[in-house]
Write a protein that holds these residues in place. Structure first.
Motif, PDB file in Angstrom:
ATOM      1  N   GLU A 145       1.890  68.673 -15.023  1.00 12.05           N
ATOM      2  CA  GLU A 145       1.538  68.938 -13.636  1.00 12.05           C
ATOM      3  C   GLU A 145       0.200  69.674 -13.540  1.00 12.05           C
ATOM      4  N   ALA A 146       0.121  70.714 -12.724  1.00  6.57           N
ATOM      5  CA  ALA A 146      -1.210  71.190 -12.324  1.00  6.57           C
ATOM      6  C   ALA A 146      -1.911  72.185 -13.260  1.00  6.57           C
ATOM      7  N   ARG A 147      -1.351  72.517 -14.417  1.00  4.40           N
ATOM      8  CA  ARG A 147      -1.995  73.570 -15.212  1.00  4.40           C
ATOM      9  C   ARG A 147      -3.004  72.993 -16.192  1.00  4.40           C
ATOM     10  N   PRO A 148      -4.292  73.212 -15.972  1.00  2.00           N
ATOM     11  CA  PRO A 148      -5.297  72.576 -16.841  1.00  2.00           C
ATOM     12  C   PRO A 148      -5.272  73.071 -18.293  1.00  2.00           C
ATOM     13  N   ASN A 149      -4.750  74.283 -18.532  1.00  2.00           N
ATOM     14  CA  ASN A 149      -4.711  74.751 -19.923  1.00  2.00           C
ATOM     15  C   ASN A 149      -3.794  73.910 -20.805  1.00  2.00           C
ATOM     16  N   VAL A 150      -2.846  73.191 -20.168  1.00  2.00           N
ATOM     17  CA  VAL A 150      -1.973  72.304 -20.946  1.00  2.00           C
ATOM     18  C   VAL A 150      -2.818  71.256 -21.685  1.00  2.00           C
ATOM     19  N   THR A 151      -3.910  70.836 -21.060  1.00  2.00           N
ATOM     20  CA  THR A 151      -4.761  69.801 -21.657  1.00  2.00           C
ATOM     21  C   THR A 151      -5.189  70.177 -23.076  1.00  2.00           C
ATOM     22  N   SER A 152      -5.712  71.398 -23.232  1.00  2.00           N
ATOM     23  CA  SER A 152      -6.176  71.784 -24.566  1.00  2.00           C
ATOM     24  C   SER A 152      -5.023  72.202 -25.476  1.00  2.00           C
ATOM     25  N   ASP A 153      -4.040  72.933 -24.924  1.00  2.00           N
ATOM     26  CA  ASP A 153      -2.886  73.360 -25.725  1.00  2.00           C
ATOM     27  C   ASP A 153      -2.181  72.166 -26.354  1.00  2.00           C
ATOM     28  N   ASN A 173      -9.347  68.732 -15.717  1.00  2.00           N
ATOM     29  CA  ASN A 173      -8.827  68.016 -16.881  1.00  2.00           C
ATOM     30  C   ASN A 173      -9.862  67.066 -17.477  1.00  2.00           C
ATOM     31  N   LEU A 174     -10.584  66.378 -16.592  1.00  2.00           N
ATOM     32  CA  LEU A 174     -11.617  65.459 -17.087  1.00  2.00           C
ATOM     33  C   LEU A 174     -12.688  66.221 -17.848  1.00  2.00           C
ATOM     34  N   ALA A 175     -13.074  67.383 -17.317  1.00  2.00           N
ATOM     35  CA  ALA A 175     -14.106  68.176 -17.985  1.00  2.00           C
ATOM     36  C   ALA A 175     -13.605  68.648 -19.353  1.00  2.00           C
ATOM     37  N   ILE A 176     -12.379  69.175 -19.374  1.00  2.00           N
ATOM     38  CA  ILE A 176     -11.832  69.693 -20.632  1.00  2.00           C
ATOM     39  C   ILE A 176     -11.654  68.557 -21.649  1.00  2.00           C
ATOM     40  N   ALA A 177     -11.083  67.447 -21.202  1.00  2.00           N
ATOM     41  CA  ALA A 177     -10.869  66.329 -22.121  1.00  2.00           C
ATOM     42  C   ALA A 177     -12.209  65.790 -22.629  1.00  2.00           C
ATOM     43  N   GLY A 178     -13.205  65.733 -21.754  1.00  2.00           N
ATOM     44  CA  GLY A 178     -14.528  65.244 -22.155  1.00  2.00           C
ATOM     45  C   GLY A 178     -15.125  66.110 -23.260  1.00  2.00           C
ATOM     46  N   VAL A 179     -15.024  67.420 -23.074  1.00  2.00           N
ATOM     47  CA  VAL A 179     -15.522  68.366 -24.079  1.00  2.00           C
ATOM     48  C   VAL A 179     -14.768  68.177 -25.405  1.00  2.00           C
ATOM     49  N   MET A 180     -13.464  68.015 -25.316  1.00  2.00           N
ATOM     50  CA  MET A 180     -12.654  67.853 -26.530  1.00  2.00           C
ATOM     51  C   MET A 180     -12.998  66.552 -27.261  1.00  2.00           C
ATOM     52  N   ARG A 181     -13.145  65.473 -26.525  1.00  7.28           N
ATOM     53  CA  ARG A 181     -13.442  64.174 -27.138  1.00  7.28           C
ATOM     54  C   ARG A 181     -14.768  64.228 -27.890  1.00  7.28           C
ATOM     55  N   GLU A 182     -15.753  64.851 -27.250  1.00  9.75           N
ATOM     56  CA  GLU A 182     -17.061  64.966 -27.866  1.00  9.75           C
ATOM     57  C   GLU A 182     -16.959  65.781 -29.175  1.00  9.75           C
ATOM     58  N   ALA A 183     -16.221  66.874 -29.117  1.00  4.15           N
ATOM     59  CA  ALA A 183     -16.097  67.747 -30.293  1.00  4.15           C
ATOM     60  C   ALA A 183     -15.372  67.027 -31.433  1.00  4.15           C
ATOM     61  N   VAL A 184     -14.324  66.268 -31.090  1.00  5.01           N
ATOM     62  CA  VAL A 184     -13.568  65.533 -32.105  1.00  5.01           C
ATOM     63  C   VAL A 184     -14.484  64.509 -32.792  1.00  5.01           C
ATOM     64  N   ALA A 185     -15.315  63.825 -31.976  1.00 11.00           N
ATOM     65  CA  ALA A 185     -16.231  62.821 -32.527  1.00 11.00           C
ATOM     66  C   ALA A 185     -17.266  63.480 -33.429  1.00 11.00           C
ATOM     67  N   GLN A 186     -17.748  64.647 -33.010  1.00 14.46           N
ATOM     68  CA  GLN A 186     -18.728  65.347 -33.841  1.00 14.46           C
ATOM     69  C   GLN A 186     -18.141  65.760 -35.183  1.00 14.46           C
ATOM     70  N   ALA A 187     -16.851  66.028 -35.198  1.00 13.57           N
ATOM     71  CA  ALA A 187     -16.200  66.406 -36.463  1.00 13.57           C
ATOM     72  C   ALA A 187     -15.873  65.167 -37.303  1.00 13.57           C
ATOM     73  N   GLY A 188     -16.256  63.977 -36.839  1.00 11.16           N
ATOM     74  CA  GLY A 188     -16.084  62.772 -37.645  1.00 11.16           C
ATOM     75  C   GLY A 188     -14.751  62.083 -37.487  1.00 11.16           C
ATOM     76  N   LEU A 189     -14.031  62.430 -36.429  1.00 11.43           N
ATOM     77  CA  LEU A 189     -12.755  61.753 -36.162  1.00 11.43           C
ATOM     78  C   LEU A 189     -12.885  60.920 -34.889  1.00 11.43           C
ATOM     79  N   PRO A 190     -11.967  59.958 -34.680  1.00 10.88           N
ATOM     80  CA  PRO A 190     -12.138  59.079 -33.518  1.00 10.88           C
ATOM     81  C   PRO A 190     -12.069  59.856 -32.200  1.00 10.88           C
ATOM     82  N   ARG A 191     -13.051  59.568 -31.334  1.00 10.17           N
ATOM     83  CA  ARG A 191     -13.080  60.148 -30.000  1.00 10.17           C
ATOM     84  C   ARG A 191     -11.757  59.900 -29.275  1.00 10.17           C
ATOM     85  N   ASP A 192     -11.146  58.744 -29.510  1.00 10.86           N
ATOM     86  CA  ASP A 192      -9.920  58.378 -28.798  1.00 10.86           C
ATOM     87  C   ASP A 192      -8.670  59.049 -29.365  1.00 10.86           C
TER      88      ASP A 192
END
Lengths: 414, 414
Positions: free
Chosen positions: A121-129, A153-172
């Motif tokens: 539901e509405a808690r954006p911290n769930v996205t990263s947790d 959520n879009l902002a948080i997920a976008g930041v996470m996807r970018e970071a995952v890709a930079q670490a050499g793992l699939p963005r998806d």
């Protein structure tokens, strides 16, 4: 192929890489923690949009508070991700094994579940947790949050996807469903070809819908209709202290209690004692006839729905019971299988209560508020499972995994 | 309340007794074994009705054989139940535990799942096998067998219920659904209030229906589209021996193989070798172009459905692959996640195959036919789970249980 099926396919491909990613997963988690901090300004800007939309839509102050991010809350999210990185990697753990008489060497090892869907539901911290826990256990995750938090959520997920890709793992490895219509939830619940499990996180309504509608296996979390039974052999001071803590320390959470069952032999002494404490927090009592006979007209008459409902508020249902047997029957009938407690000094009754009550956590002489991954020493959790398949109680990293058998031979045939 | 709901309610009440029944469960199992033998005449008489109806309905000889009971088969059923009685009781096992810094003593213990539903097809021995395992693990069971075996099943279930009652446990620990219409299956799949899990046992069609339709959590068992990959570094004699065994020792079971993937570097030597052995059993080969190029016109051209299908027969799909990578892709795409095997002498490739293939059992240099509770040293099983939640691979007694946390305190509050 629908857009949702394409997400599922990409997640499955990412999961195959994550399954053998080893410590790169930690690189990704540390990169995420760092990126959340360095992009906090833009996350806050997006969060501001959600808050304004929320105000315009007339969300209650408590909902707006759950929605609101701040530098401190983002720092806490990053710290949460860092703690997940510091936990031991569950994948590859040998759970059991040995050599069979025919020389086959069989080991049972922990592997990821694969692709995990989370509807929240509405808690954006769930996205990263939630994404951090899934990632650490080698799973790809598809997140579907509420529309109230979509910009955050879009902002948080976008930041996470970018970071995952930079670490050499699939963005998806981490994907967020942008469409927050009812339709997208339904599609996710039908994505059996790609999703290994679906975990709803939120209120009872959301969970009920997902459990009923989903074709993907669901892990049911978080609904807590919890009871404390005060036995005739209870230490009544302790009982009052536990009831006060379990009801009032944080009424909005699932491990708070909703009903107390009081043995009739101690009801006349106990009820005034506990009422005095609960009055400090203005807890509204809903009692049966005997309770009202003892405490008087200030107690609202309890109806059937009072035994059923999860108040999640400063309200408590009270029933006087003639025996532990009747308390056990009441619990068997109304419990959501989360946390149940007996207060007693009687050895035999303590043993009987713990063996007969069917719940994720059964307590003797302690507050049900302890049902929590951290308090149980299991580390961060993704929720409290109230079902009996796969996981029960706090779901940590181990509960986000499966296992397989590896069989090494030298040409054995049967 | 419908008749099915009433069955569910009775099962749940029985389950509460079974959960704390201890060694009485063994008394019941031994009574069942005894009763199956002493009532074998009447069971055979009822079985005769099923056989006659089956002949009139034009069942195939192999289906009639699966349906047929005899003194020997009933003795084997009784012996199976006795073996379950002899196994250690999983309930109450302490899985982990310790004392928290605040003095709370937390143990995680094994408890029954509760009520298990089993939907199965025409084999009457499933009735006693499945019920015995459920009972031993402290669960009540609702059995819903196929209409072809209804008289046999009713006789067997009746004998079991009587024996359970004589041992002092609830008769409704074992119940059989008398209505074998499609409607009764649907009702069972919707019995969420009373059923903790539903296990389909039978062919791919039955399993698919239950997985798609059930609202009760399902454990998917038994579909096996299994592969052997013959690597460029394989011992080809060993490879031929494993393929021959895995295909022909019992083609109708789920751990038999359906497809072999042969590295192109060894295809010209290996294919004639394995064909010679498979010819002994007249195994029909369905091959890709390269296979046909090597083995000639006796190989039926393989179509897409040959990679998908579980033949369960003396048929084998054959594909020549340019690399292990391509074999891994083929397996990821078509495997049902049951048992997969590589034949190789190469250390690195063996490790890579076992870590990257996502299946319940992954083999190096041994026949997939070993995927079985007994062969794995896990004892009797209720099926092979091909899903990743809760149980994967052979499902024995432990997989028919759940767990709970017991928390002992001295007044702790949070």
């Amino acid at each position: 192929m629908t857009a949702m099926e394409q997400m599922g396919k990409r997640a499955k491909e990412a999961a195959a890489v994550l399954a053998v990613a080893g410590r790169k997963k930690n690189d990704a988690l540390l990169a995420i923690a760092q990126a959340l901090l360095s992009h906090s300004e833009e996350i806050l800007k997006e969060n501001q949009k959600d808050l304004e939309n929320g105000k315009n839509a007339g969300l209650t102050p408590s909902l707006l508070d759950r929605l609101a991010l701040s530098q401190e809350r983002i720092a806490a999210m990053a710290e949460g991700v860092r703690q997940v990185a510091a936990m031991p990697d569950p994948i590859g753990t040998v759970l059991s094994g040995g050599v069979r008489p025919n020389g086959l060497e069989i080991t049972k090892v922990r592997v990821p579940l694969g692709v995990i869907g989370i509807i929240f539901e509405a808690r954006p911290n769930v996205t990263s947790d939630a994404a951090a826990l899934c990632l650490k256990a080698g799973n790809a995750v598809i997140l579907r949050g509420g529309k109230e938090a979509i910009y955050s959520n879009l902002a948080i997920a976008g930041v996470m996807r970018e970071a995952v890709a930079q670490a050499g793992l699939p963005r998806d490895s981490v994907q967020l469903v942008e469409d927050t219509s009812r339709q997208s939830s339904v599609e996710l619940m039908e994505l059996t070809e790609y999703l290994d499990v679906l975990i709803p996180r939120g209120g009872a309504g959301l969970i009920k819908t997902v459990v009923e509608k989903s074709k993907v296996p669901v892990i049911e979390t978080g609904v807590g209709n919890c009871h404390v039974y005060i036995d005739s052999d209870a230490d009544l001071e302790m009982a009052a202290s536990v009831v006060y803590n379990a009801k009032t320390s944080r009424p909005s959470v699932c491990n708070a209690i909703e009903t107390i069952l009081v043995h009739e032999a101690v009801a006349e002494r106990f009820l005034p004692l506990v009422k005095k404490k609960l009055d400090e927090k203005k807890v509204e009592l809903h009692g049966d006839e005997k309770t009202r006979g003892i405490l008087g007209g200030c107690v609202i008459p309890a109806a059937e729905e009072d035994w059923v409902k999860e108040y999640l508020d400063y309200k408590l249902a009270v029933r006087v019971v003639p025996s532990m047997e009747e308390a056990l029957r009441h619990i068997a009938r109304y419990s959501s299988g989360h946390s149940e407690c007996i207060i007693t000094e009687n050895y035999q009754k303590a043993r009987e209560f713990t063996s007969r009550v069917d719940a994720a956590a059964v307590y003797v002489n302690a507050s049900t508020r302890f049902t929590d991954g951290g308090e149980f020493g299991l580390g961060a959790e993704i929720g409290i499972s109230t079902q009996k398949l796969h996981a029960r109680g706090p779901m940590g990293l181990n509960e986000l995994t499966s296992m397989k058998f590896i069989v090494l031979g030298s040409g054995q045939i049967r």
